[in-house]
Scaffold this active site. Structure first.
Site, PDB file in Angstrom:
ATOM      1  N   LYS A  39      16.969  36.411 -58.596  1.00 45.26           N
ATOM      2  CA  LYS A  39      16.536  37.814 -58.474  1.00 45.26           C
ATOM      3  C   LYS A  39      15.106  38.001 -59.000  1.00 45.26           C
ATOM      4  O   LYS A  39      14.255  38.573 -58.326  1.00 45.26           O
ATOM      5  CB  LYS A  39      17.491  38.725 -59.272  1.00 45.26           C
ATOM      6  N   ASN A  40      14.863  37.500 -60.222  1.00 43.45           N
ATOM      7  CA  ASN A  40      13.563  37.784 -60.837  1.00 43.45           C
ATOM      8  C   ASN A  40      12.409  37.087 -60.131  1.00 43.45           C
ATOM      9  O   ASN A  40      11.288  37.579 -60.138  1.00 43.45           O
ATOM     10  CB  ASN A  40      13.591  37.422 -62.329  1.00 43.45           C
ATOM     11  N   ARG A  68      12.002  48.208 -62.840  1.00 44.58           N
ATOM     12  CA  ARG A  68      10.793  47.836 -63.598  1.00 44.58           C
ATOM     13  C   ARG A  68       9.870  46.972 -62.731  1.00 44.58           C
ATOM     14  O   ARG A  68       8.651  47.063 -62.818  1.00 44.58           O
ATOM     15  CB  ARG A  68      11.213  47.085 -64.868  1.00 44.58           C
ATOM     16  N   CYS A 126      16.450  48.211 -66.680  1.00 40.80           N
ATOM     17  CA  CYS A 126      17.564  48.295 -67.620  1.00 40.80           C
ATOM     18  C   CYS A 126      17.090  48.959 -68.909  1.00 40.80           C
ATOM     19  O   CYS A 126      15.977  48.706 -69.377  1.00 40.80           O
ATOM     20  CB  CYS A 126      18.057  46.891 -67.959  1.00 40.80           C
ATOM     21  N   ARG A 180      10.262  48.081 -73.761  1.00 39.10           N
ATOM     22  CA  ARG A 180       9.655  47.444 -72.599  1.00 39.10           C
ATOM     23  C   ARG A 180       8.301  48.066 -72.238  1.00 39.10           C
ATOM     24  O   ARG A 180       8.111  48.596 -71.149  1.00 39.10           O
ATOM     25  CB  ARG A 180      10.613  47.482 -71.414  1.00 39.10           C
ATOM     26  N   ASP A 212      18.701  37.064 -71.256  1.00 36.62           N
ATOM     27  CA  ASP A 212      19.600  37.548 -70.205  1.00 36.62           C
ATOM     28  C   ASP A 212      21.004  36.934 -70.296  1.00 36.62           C
ATOM     29  O   ASP A 212      21.918  37.404 -69.627  1.00 36.62           O
ATOM     30  CB  ASP A 212      19.000  37.264 -68.817  1.00 36.62           C
ATOM     31  N   ILE A 264      14.317  39.334 -78.351  1.00 37.43           N
ATOM     32  CA  ILE A 264      13.381  39.770 -77.303  1.00 37.43           C
ATOM     33  C   ILE A 264      13.433  41.290 -77.089  1.00 37.43           C
ATOM     34  O   ILE A 264      12.410  41.955 -77.049  1.00 37.43           O
ATOM     35  CB  ILE A 264      13.670  39.055 -75.956  1.00 37.43           C
ATOM     36  N   ARG A 271      22.938  45.062 -59.291  1.00 36.10           N
ATOM     37  CA  ARG A 271      21.483  44.874 -59.296  1.00 36.10           C
ATOM     38  C   ARG A 271      21.143  43.389 -59.354  1.00 36.10           C
ATOM     39  O   ARG A 271      20.075  42.985 -58.887  1.00 36.10           O
ATOM     40  CB  ARG A 271      20.866  45.533 -60.543  1.00 36.10           C
TER      41      ARG A 271
HETATM   42  C1  UD1 Z   1      11.559  39.868 -67.476  1.00 32.03           C
HETATM   43  C2  UD1 Z   1      12.818  39.756 -66.656  1.00 32.03           C
HETATM   44  C3  UD1 Z   1      14.034  40.095 -67.530  1.00 32.03           C
HETATM   45  C4  UD1 Z   1      14.046  39.240 -68.791  1.00 32.03           C
HETATM   46  C5  UD1 Z   1      12.703  39.319 -69.519  1.00 32.03           C
HETATM   47  C6  UD1 Z   1      12.609  38.367 -70.697  1.00 32.03           C
HETATM   48  C7  UD1 Z   1      12.053  40.366 -64.429  1.00 32.03           C
HETATM   49  C8  UD1 Z   1      12.087  41.345 -63.323  1.00 32.03           C
HETATM   50  N1  UD1 Z   1      12.742  40.684 -65.554  1.00 32.03           N
HETATM   51  O1  UD1 Z   1      11.425  41.215 -67.882  1.00 32.03           O
HETATM   52  O2  UD1 Z   1      15.218  39.836 -66.769  1.00 32.03           O
HETATM   53  O3  UD1 Z   1      15.059  39.697 -69.659  1.00 32.03           O
HETATM   54  O4  UD1 Z   1      11.634  38.999 -68.608  1.00 32.03           O
HETATM   55  O5  UD1 Z   1      12.863  37.064 -70.292  1.00 32.03           O
HETATM   56  O6  UD1 Z   1      11.459  39.311 -64.310  1.00 32.03           O
HETATM   57  N2  UD1 Z   1       6.407  43.368 -74.287  1.00 32.03           N
HETATM   58  C9  UD1 Z   1       5.434  43.995 -75.031  1.00 32.03           C
HETATM   59  N3  UD1 Z   1       4.329  44.471 -74.378  1.00 32.03           N
HETATM   60  C10 UD1 Z   1       4.155  44.340 -73.027  1.00 32.03           C
HETATM   61  C11 UD1 Z   1       5.159  43.691 -72.295  1.00 32.03           C
HETATM   62  C12 UD1 Z   1       6.273  43.199 -72.951  1.00 32.03           C
HETATM   63  O7  UD1 Z   1       5.557  44.146 -76.243  1.00 32.03           O
HETATM   64  O8  UD1 Z   1       3.145  44.818 -72.515  1.00 32.03           O
HETATM   65  C13 UD1 Z   1       7.615  42.883 -74.977  1.00 32.03           C
HETATM   66  C14 UD1 Z   1       8.865  43.625 -74.483  1.00 32.03           C
HETATM   67  O9  UD1 Z   1       9.051  44.847 -75.169  1.00 32.03           O
HETATM   68  C15 UD1 Z   1       9.937  42.623 -74.818  1.00 32.03           C
HETATM   69  C16 UD1 Z   1       9.243  41.268 -74.600  1.00 32.03           C
HETATM   70  O10 UD1 Z   1       7.849  41.534 -74.628  1.00 32.03           O
HETATM   71  O11 UD1 Z   1      10.291  42.746 -76.155  1.00 32.03           O
HETATM   72  C17 UD1 Z   1       9.595  40.569 -73.314  1.00 32.03           C
HETATM   73  O12 UD1 Z   1       9.293  41.409 -72.233  1.00 32.03           O
HETATM   74  P1  UD1 Z   1       8.836  40.835 -70.824  1.00 32.03           P
HETATM   75  O13 UD1 Z   1       8.748  39.338 -70.897  1.00 32.03           O
HETATM   76  O14 UD1 Z   1       7.634  41.584 -70.392  1.00 32.03           O
HETATM   77  O15 UD1 Z   1      10.069  41.226 -69.915  1.00 32.03           O
HETATM   78  P2  UD1 Z   1      10.026  41.767 -68.434  1.00 32.03           P
HETATM   79  O16 UD1 Z   1       8.910  41.113 -67.693  1.00 32.03           O
HETATM   80  O17 UD1 Z   1      10.141  43.234 -68.444  1.00 32.03           O
END
Ligand code: UD1
Length: 456
Positions: free
Chosen positions: A34-35, A104, A128, A133, A319, A341, A411
């Site tokens: 999916k991702n 997202r 989610c 995030r 996940d 995370i 999803r």
């Molecule tokens: C992606 C995956 C999700 C997975 C996650 C972590 C997709 C669509 N989703 O989500 O399934 O659980 O990676 O492996 O690919 N953060 C910040 N600042 C930012 C961005 C992120 O502090 O600007 C923090 C977030 O709050 C979180 C951590 O970094 O604590 C990881 O987030 P991120 O790796 O960005 O997750 P997603 O890309 O949203």
């Protein structure tokens, strides 16, 4: 319009009926990730020619992303196993709220639109409800590449304001190895002028899959899968064919379901090293795991308590934290599961305790006293992976469970109940409206230990 296949409000009235405590046996075919698919769909916006993707899973999140692409003028056609994406008529448009709400990954479009068309306006992303995030790493990186960005009324407005109408390569150091930020910045810098270096980049297999496809399209990306990624910008990207990698989280979920039900199953196709940390923990907890080419077999006779701490790849994936917690709830001994995370990813604990588990949450760490068995219950999943976790618990539990929250599960899991019933699970989908009152949700029962850890 929400998605082609299923109206989300219908899913809210559906639930699983599970008669648990059944052993599973057989083979499960793993779908495309999916991702990966979500970001590859966004990356196709960068091309001037047709992109053919194979192995895209049939999921509500994917339907939403396809609808977003269609709104941007992209033609999508299914041909057998292939999804043919023609972005030649790509144009800017303000995406309707109902399309981006709750997804997202819709924010992935900002990088391709900005770098290719010179501007992009997108709603702040949903997804989610598992924590804050934020997107400051995406924004900071795009600004470093030369974009002007303002955020107002929940909209992110980005544009390039220079004579060449091109982003400019630069050095970016992420504060955290965000998957989404790494992917957004890679896509944006493929068409930037000059060299971009991203340090502290995410190393997840889905980031690697994105880089492989972009390189087939003519990008120059070096270091995929490492924490330093170098991108030499090009002026155009062309079409290509690409097969999405197998979904490591789906595979891990089924392996954990097998362990929780003392079963023997095989999952394939998978890329085994994408699951190294999960395999290690399953082995440590007593399962016998055999890897044969692109398949992984598991056989479980006993479950030992083990500790886990989630971490960016190659660490234990966040996940799979909720599914693994379901397994540990019936392990021999005490275990400690720390979520590092996301700050709001413990909503399954309340449900597991309602089934008879003994779990206390302290500072995003679940302290689990393994119990001998769980009892079937009527419950509701609060997010994608917590729905998977309580479904696993219900498969292991004695008696009947009813699980709502399938709008979350659908999803991210393709044909979840069919794949499980094919290997011997007693699971079916029914309409929640038909459940009689006595067996209806007992969600309101408060639980002192877990009340602060429901999803927002
Ligand atoms: C992606 C995956 C999700 C997975 C996650 C972590 C997709 C669509 N989703 O989500 O399934 O659980 O990676 O492996 O690919 N953060 C910040 N600042 C930012 C961005 C992120 O502090 O600007 C923090 C977030 O709050 C979180 C951590 O970094 O604590 C990881 O987030 P991120 O790796 O960005 O997750 P997603 O890309 O949203």
């Amino acid at each position: 319009m929400v998605c082609d296949r299923e109206n989300k409000s219908d899913l809210k009235f559906q639930n699983f009926k599970i008669n648990g405590n059944r052993s599973l046996k057989g083979q499960i075919k793993i779908s495309g990730a999916k991702n990966s698919s979500l970001v590859l769909l966004a990356a196709s916006l960068l091309s001037d020619e047709t992109i053919t993707l194979t192995n895209v899973p049939n999921l509500t999140d994917i339907d939403k992303m396809k609808n977003i692409l269609k709104s941007l003028g992209v033609l999508l056609k299914s041909e057998g196993e292939d999804l043919v994406i023609s972005p030649q008529n790509l144009h800017l448009c303000e995406l309707p709220y109902e399309l981006v709400n709750g997804l997202r990954a819709s924010f992935f479009c900002i990088g391709p639109l900005l770098t290719k068309l010179g501007e992009a306006t997108l709603a702040l992303p949903g997804g989610c409800k598992i924590g804050e995030r934020p997107i400051e790493e995406h924004i900071k990186g795009l600004k470093a590449l030369g974009a002007e960005i303002i955020i107002e009324d929940s909209l992110v407005k980005a544009r390039i304001n220079n004579n060449e109408q091109r982003l400019k390569g630069t050095n970016i150091k992420l504060n955290c190895p965000s998957v989404g930020a790494t992917e957004t910045l890679i896509m944006a810098s493929t068409l930037a002028k000059g060299r971009t270096i991203i340090e502290n980049a995410a190393r997840e297999p889905e980031v690697q899959d994105l880089c492989f496809m972009l390189n087939k399209m003519g990008a120059n990306i070096y270091g995929a899968g490492q924490s330093k990624i170098i991108i030499e910008g090009v002026t155009k990207l062309k079409g290509c064919s690409h097969k999405v990698i197998p979904d490591r989280i789906e595979a891990g979920t089924f392996l954990i379901a097998a362990a929780s039900t003392f079963s023997s199953i095989t999952v394939s196709p998978v890329i085994p090293n994408h699951l190294d940390s999960v395999i290690e923990k399953l082995r440590e907890s007593g399962s016998k795991i055999t890897i044969n080419g692109n398949s992984i077999s598991i056989k479980t006779n006993s479950i030992k308590a083990v500790n886990i701490q989630t971490a960016p790849f190659p660490g234990f994936p966040t996940d799979l934290q909720a599914p693994f917690t379901a397994l540990m709830s019936i392990a021999n001994g005490q275990s400690k599961i720390s979520e590092t995370i996301f700050e709001n990813r413990m909503s399954h604990i309340k449900s597991l305790n309602q089934m008879g588990a003994s779990i206390v949450v302290e500072d995003n760490t679940a302290l689990i006293n393994g119990v001998e068995f769980l009892n079937g219950q009527s419950l509701k999943g609060q997010d994608l992976r917590s729905s998977a976790a309580i479904t696993i618990a219900a498969l292991a539990a004695k008696g009947i469970s009813r699980i709502e929250g399938l709008e979350h599960l659908d999803r991210g899991y393709e044909n979840f109940e069919n794949k499980l019933s094919n290997i011997g699970a007693e699971i079916s989908r029914e309409n929640a409206k038909n459940i009689n009152h006595e067996s209806k949700l007992s969600l309101d029962k408060s639980n002192k230990q877990t009340k602060n850890y429901q999803a927002a």
